[in-house]
Motif scaffolding. Structure first.
Motif, PDB file in Angstrom:
ATOM      1  N   PRO A   1      -3.396  -0.528  -4.265  1.00  0.00           N
ATOM      2  CA  PRO A   1      -2.612  -1.748  -4.068  1.00  0.00           C
ATOM      3  C   PRO A   1      -1.499  -1.871  -5.098  1.00  0.00           C
ATOM      4  O   PRO A   1      -1.657  -1.506  -6.257  1.00  0.00           O
ATOM      5  CB  PRO A   1      -3.653  -2.865  -4.247  1.00  0.00           C
ATOM      6  CG  PRO A   1      -4.718  -2.270  -5.098  1.00  0.00           C
ATOM      7  CD  PRO A   1      -4.759  -0.806  -4.760  1.00  0.00           C
ATOM      8  N   TYR A   2      -0.362  -2.387  -4.635  1.00  0.00           N
ATOM      9  CA  TYR A   2       0.766  -2.619  -5.547  1.00  0.00           C
ATOM     10  C   TYR A   2       1.568  -3.796  -5.018  1.00  0.00           C
ATOM     11  O   TYR A   2       2.158  -3.724  -3.938  1.00  0.00           O
ATOM     12  CB  TYR A   2       1.645  -1.378  -5.652  1.00  0.00           C
ATOM     13  CG  TYR A   2       2.874  -1.591  -6.505  1.00  0.00           C
ATOM     14  CD1 TYR A   2       2.751  -1.771  -7.877  1.00  0.00           C
ATOM     15  CD2 TYR A   2       4.141  -1.608  -5.938  1.00  0.00           C
ATOM     16  CE1 TYR A   2       3.878  -1.974  -8.664  1.00  0.00           C
ATOM     17  CE2 TYR A   2       5.270  -1.807  -6.718  1.00  0.00           C
ATOM     18  CZ  TYR A   2       5.134  -1.987  -8.077  1.00  0.00           C
ATOM     19  OH  TYR A   2       6.237  -2.196  -8.852  1.00  0.00           O
TER      20      TYR A   2
ATOM     21  N   ILE B   1       0.946 -14.256   1.317  1.00  0.00           N
ATOM     22  CA  ILE B   1       1.024 -13.392   0.142  1.00  0.00           C
ATOM     23  C   ILE B   1      -0.359 -13.200  -0.467  1.00  0.00           C
ATOM     24  O   ILE B   1      -0.753 -12.083  -0.827  1.00  0.00           O
ATOM     25  CB  ILE B   1       2.007 -13.977  -0.890  1.00  0.00           C
ATOM     26  CG1 ILE B   1       3.444 -13.864  -0.357  1.00  0.00           C
ATOM     27  CG2 ILE B   1       1.890 -13.259  -2.230  1.00  0.00           C
ATOM     28  CD1 ILE B   1       4.464 -14.616  -1.174  1.00  0.00           C
ATOM     29  N   VAL B   2      -1.123 -14.297  -0.545  1.00  0.00           N
ATOM     30  CA  VAL B   2      -2.492 -14.200  -1.078  1.00  0.00           C
ATOM     31  C   VAL B   2      -3.357 -13.327  -0.161  1.00  0.00           C
ATOM     32  O   VAL B   2      -4.097 -12.451  -0.620  1.00  0.00           O
ATOM     33  CB  VAL B   2      -3.103 -15.601  -1.230  1.00  0.00           C
ATOM     34  CG1 VAL B   2      -4.566 -15.501  -1.659  1.00  0.00           C
ATOM     35  CG2 VAL B   2      -2.316 -16.416  -2.250  1.00  0.00           C
ATOM     36  N   LEU B   3      -3.267 -13.551   1.147  1.00  0.00           N
ATOM     37  CA  LEU B   3      -4.046 -12.750   2.096  1.00  0.00           C
ATOM     38  C   LEU B   3      -3.648 -11.274   2.028  1.00  0.00           C
ATOM     39  O   LEU B   3      -4.505 -10.382   2.110  1.00  0.00           O
ATOM     40  CB  LEU B   3      -3.840 -13.269   3.520  1.00  0.00           C
ATOM     41  CG  LEU B   3      -4.548 -14.570   3.906  1.00  0.00           C
ATOM     42  CD1 LEU B   3      -4.169 -14.973   5.328  1.00  0.00           C
ATOM     43  CD2 LEU B   3      -6.059 -14.416   3.777  1.00  0.00           C
ATOM     44  N   GLY B   4      -2.348 -11.003   1.894  1.00  0.00           N
ATOM     45  CA  GLY B   4      -1.886  -9.619   1.795  1.00  0.00           C
ATOM     46  C   GLY B   4      -2.444  -8.925   0.564  1.00  0.00           C
ATOM     47  O   GLY B   4      -2.867  -7.762   0.628  1.00  0.00           O
ATOM     48  N   ALA B   5      -2.441  -9.632  -0.570  1.00  0.00           N
ATOM     49  CA  ALA B   5      -2.987  -9.049  -1.802  1.00  0.00           C
ATOM     50  C   ALA B   5      -4.476  -8.770  -1.659  1.00  0.00           C
ATOM     51  O   ALA B   5      -4.974  -7.719  -2.079  1.00  0.00           O
ATOM     52  CB  ALA B   5      -2.725  -9.991  -2.978  1.00  0.00           C
TER      53      ALA B   5
ATOM     54  N   LEU C   1       0.824  -1.207   0.000  1.00  0.00           N
ATOM     55  CA  LEU C   1       0.000   0.000   0.000  1.00  0.00           C
ATOM     56  C   LEU C   1       0.860   1.260   0.000  1.00  0.00           C
ATOM     57  O   LEU C   1       0.534   2.254  -0.657  1.00  0.00           O
ATOM     58  CB  LEU C   1      -0.940  -0.006   1.210  1.00  0.00           C
ATOM     59  CG  LEU C   1      -2.056  -1.055   1.165  1.00  0.00           C
ATOM     60  CD1 LEU C   1      -2.835  -1.064   2.468  1.00  0.00           C
ATOM     61  CD2 LEU C   1      -2.992  -0.787  -0.016  1.00  0.00           C
ATOM     62  N   THR C   2       1.981   1.228   0.737  1.00  0.00           N
ATOM     63  CA  THR C   2       2.889   2.376   0.743  1.00  0.00           C
ATOM     64  C   THR C   2       3.449   2.627  -0.658  1.00  0.00           C
ATOM     65  O   THR C   2       3.449   3.762  -1.155  1.00  0.00           O
ATOM     66  CB  THR C   2       4.042   2.142   1.727  1.00  0.00           C
ATOM     67  OG1 THR C   2       3.516   1.960   3.043  1.00  0.00           O
ATOM     68  CG2 THR C   2       4.996   3.325   1.738  1.00  0.00           C
TER      69      THR C   2
END
Length: 373
Positions: free
Chosen positions: A332-333, A310-314, A38-39
């Motif tokens: 998102p990035y 990684i999936v949860l973060g996305a 997000l940053t």
């Protein structure tokens, strides 16, 4: 049994404990991926939003803290316009405000006659004209989120604005922004003699040498200020460094907790599998091989947690970006580097957590282990 199937069997034999440990690792990874993504997304969105307006270079305050805290004096404009190969210069005033106290958006004030108005991709309505009372152009995304159309009113900075146009920009930031005439916004913010930044458009055709020469001259014309392209401007904003530092600190703490969870799970497993380990030692397994067995279990849990995380973060980034509260500000990035960093973290945390349980397993004497049945 091989050295790969035996660890898998050990993990499957205690499914609830293994699942909870994997979820702990996954949440740690998801937090890191979401925070760093997000940053970086906000930073890239801000750079692309300015670049889309047709600016080649940006003049801003040195070491500005956030997106809108830069201040450059209006009086600097003529000196920048006089630089050779500069086609046009436009002051821009930025502010983050709420739309109808419902959504946070970027509000941009552009001067009348600025080159920035030239290529606004309108899909409805028109550009502001002299005589309009508090006109605004909304990005198509925020207009849809607020259910607004041309002719409707929207409150910005505690002032009712009338929507005269809706534009479909390519950048997420501009899609969720409000563009207004500069003079009205300066009045609302009491900043009549200052801008947030100057956007500079160079004469065409452009080449790398010409841009570098123009930048050098602009630096000389604006001593004490920063001149760079849109990406360099976004990278110079210090709040992004702060957010990245916070993200890394939180992630390190959570990763340490995940490592402790791995250690706890495997230590309990070693205590429960004393007889099994004793049999392996009696069959001739060297301590190094037993050590490797426990470490592989830690690696398996870390790998599973890393992929799920990684999936949860996305998904977390996507959910945060779609909230009305964060429209246009949170983008998102997910980069290959952030994924690599997350996996490096888990493949360090997992084996580190497994080291002590693995060492304990190698200290068990076969005869002593067999007597515990």
């Amino acid at each position: 049994m091989t050295e790969l199937t035996l660890p898998l069997r050990g993990l499957i034999a205690r499914p609830l404990r293994t699942l909870l440990t994997v979820l702990g690792i996954a949440l740690a990874v998801a937090g890191f991926v979401a925070l760093t993504g997000l940053t970086a997304g906000v930073q890239r969105s801000f750079a692309s939003g300015i670049d889309e307006n047709g600016a080649d270079l940006v003049v801003s305050q040195r070491s500005t803290f956030n997106l809108v805290s830069s201040t450059v004096p209006r009086a600097l404009g003529p000196a920048l316009s006089a630089v050779p190969n500069v086609e046009a210069v436009s002051g821009v005033l930025l502010n983050i405000t709420t739309a109808d106290e419902d959504a946070n958006i970027v509000m941009a004030g552009w001067p009348s006659g600025s080159f920035l108005w030239k290529d606004v991709p309108l899909v409805a309505g028109r550009l502001p004209v002299p005589g309009d009372q508090w006109p605004v152009i909304l990005g198509q995304s925020i207009a849809g989120a607020l259910d607004k159309r041309v002719g409707d009113s929207v409150e910005l900075q505690f002032q009712p604005y009338r929507i005269v146009g809706i534009a479909s920009f390519s950048s997420m930031l501009n899609q969720n922004s409000a563009i207004v005439p500069l003079e009205g916004l300066q009045q609302l913010l009491s900043r009549e003699d200052a801008f947030t930044l100057f956007e500079v458009r160079l004469k065409r055709p452009l080449d790398a040498d010409g841009i570098a020469a123009a930048r050098t001259r602009l630096v000389a014309a604006a001593p004490g200020f920063v001149v760079g392209d849109t990406e360099q401007f976004a990278n110079s904003i210090r709040i992004f460094d702060l957010l990245r530092a916070i993200a890394r600190t939180i992630s390190l703490v959570v990763m340490a907790m995940a490592s402790v969870a791995v250690a706890n799970t495997l230590l309990m497993a070693v205590n429960e599998r004393t007889f099994e380990i004793g049999v392996l030692a009696a069959l001739g397994w060297a301590p190094r091989r037993i050590l490797r067995l426990i470490l592989i279990e830690g690696v398996f849990m870390s790998a599973a947690g890393g992929v799920i995380g990684i999936v949860l973060g996305a998904l977390t980034m996507e959910a945060a970006a779609k909230t009305r509260f964060a429209a246009g500000l949170i983008v998102p990035y997910l980069s290959g580097w952030s994924i690599a960093q997350a996996l490096i973290f888990v493949f360090i945390a997992g084996p580190l957590g497994a080291l002590y349980p693995a060492w304990r397993a190698t200290r068990l004497l076969p005869a002593e282990a067999l007597r515990r049945i």
